[in-house]
Design an enzyme around this catalytic site. Structure first.
Site, PDB file in Angstrom:
ATOM      1  CG  LEU A  40       0.767  -4.584  -3.734  1.00 39.57           C
ATOM      2  CD1 LEU A  40      -0.064  -4.742  -2.856  1.00 39.57           C
ATOM      3  CD2 LEU A  40      -0.035  -4.530  -5.201  1.00 39.57           C
ATOM      4  CG  ASP A  41       7.219   0.614  -0.756  1.00 42.54           C
ATOM      5  OD1 ASP A  41       7.250   1.014  -1.831  1.00 42.54           O
ATOM      6  OD2 ASP A  41       7.789   0.826   0.215  1.00 42.54           O
ATOM      7  N   GLY A  42       7.682  -0.812  -3.835  1.00 43.84           N
ATOM      8  CA  GLY A  42       8.845  -1.269  -4.491  1.00 43.84           C
ATOM      9  C   GLY A  42       8.823  -1.687  -6.123  1.00 43.84           C
ATOM     10  CB  THR A 234       7.417  -5.564  -0.076  1.00 39.57           C
ATOM     11  OG1 THR A 234       6.717  -4.687  -1.099  1.00 39.57           O
ATOM     12  CG2 THR A 234       6.850  -6.851  -0.393  1.00 39.57           C
ATOM     13  CB  SER A 235      10.359  -1.930  -0.205  1.00 39.74           C
ATOM     14  OG  SER A 235       9.875  -2.082  -1.428  1.00 39.74           O
TER      15      SER A 235
END
Length: 290
Positions: A40-42, A234-235
């Site tokens: 869960l990046d960003g 993500t990101s």
């Protein structure tokens, strides 16, 4: 899966639900991943981009997570793993760590309140990682929801907290070594008993040799099983960041440029299509590794 909140669903919501069902009916003509893992990046970058107050990105990320888990459930994905909090995250500013822990406690308590709904959908919730590092209130709440959903089997949500892959591997080695040393001690005791003419003679010729740690023992003692078929970060980042290093040897990696709160159905669908395109190769590679 759509939780009832007491409000009448809007026309657009119902339309979206039926459109998803049509899309899923096409996707399920091919193989569906058994296990999808997420980084869960960003969240913080999303908050900065939209000038949200501190913590606003994590709240938006939680809403995105609920949507993504709904899509996985509707698609028939059996396991979903989320990288919620790394051991390395403890190095962040103390007030930020505390905020994430408070948010985690709030959401776990929310799950406990909705326990009957979670059980109705047959969802098992498991927290994995070095849980001894959690604060006592969070650990107590996590234990409670795990016990309450332990018998559910349709879908398993694994939440990796206080987790790094290196810590997981060390844990697996320690557990396997302890098991191995106990087996060796037992064998030695049996052989000594036979050699001294004990009244109970036990055959040891056919007993398995425990000269070293076996791969199967390590795999049994990792925190996260089964291994993921797809890993989404993500990101646009392609780093694994000390996450599932052991388990991703035969896994599709997908890195959309969307920040985590921006992730949507199209990203999940594309990851499944990509998995289906490479499915034959992945299965052959699994057979080769056996």
């Amino acid at each position: 899966m759509e939780l009832y909140n007491g409000e009448r669903p809007s026309v657009f919501r119902l339309l979206g639900k039926y459109m998803r069902k049509g899309l899923y009916s096409i996707l399920t003509q091919g193989p569906i991943p058994t296990h999808i893992a997420f980084i869960l990046d960003g969240n913080r970058r999303f908050a900065k981009k939209h000038k949200l107050p501190e913590g606003g990105g994590h709240k938006a990320g939680f809403l995105a997570l609920l949507n993504v888990l709904t899509y996985c459930y509707e698609l028939g994905v059996k396991y979903a793993t989320i990288y919620a909090f790394s051991i390395d995250n403890f190095r962040r500013k103390p007030h930020e760590v505390q905020y994430v822990m408070d948010l985690m406690l709030e959401k776990i308590e929310g799950m406990i309140m909705e326990e009957s709904i979670i059980n109705a959908y047959d969802i098992c919730v498991r927290f994995v990682g070095n849980l001894k590092l959690l604060s006592e209130p969070v650990k107590t709440a996590a234990d409670k929801i795990m016990r309450a959903t332990a018998n559910n089997s349709k879908c398993v949500l694994l939440i990796a907290v206080c987790y790094t892959s290196t810590d997981e591997i060390v844990h697996a080695v320690e557990e396997s070594s302890e098991l191995n040393s106990n087996e060796v001690c037992n064998n030695q005791e049996l052989e000594e008993a036979n050699a001294t003419g004990s009244s109970t003679v036990i055959q040891t010729e056919n007993m398995e040799s425990y000269s070293g740690i076996k791969l199967v023992d390590l795999e049994k003692n990792t925190y996260i099983n089964p291994y993921p078929d797809v890993l989404i970060r993500t990101s646009g980042e392609t780093r694994l960041s000390n996450y599932l290093l052991w388990q991703t040897t035969n896994c599709i990696l997908y890195s959309p440029y969307a920040l985590w709160p921006e992730i949507g159905l199209r990203h999940v669908v594309w990851s499944v299509i990509n998995f289906q395109r490479h499915y034959s190769y992945l299965e052959k590679h699994k057979e080769y590794l056996k």
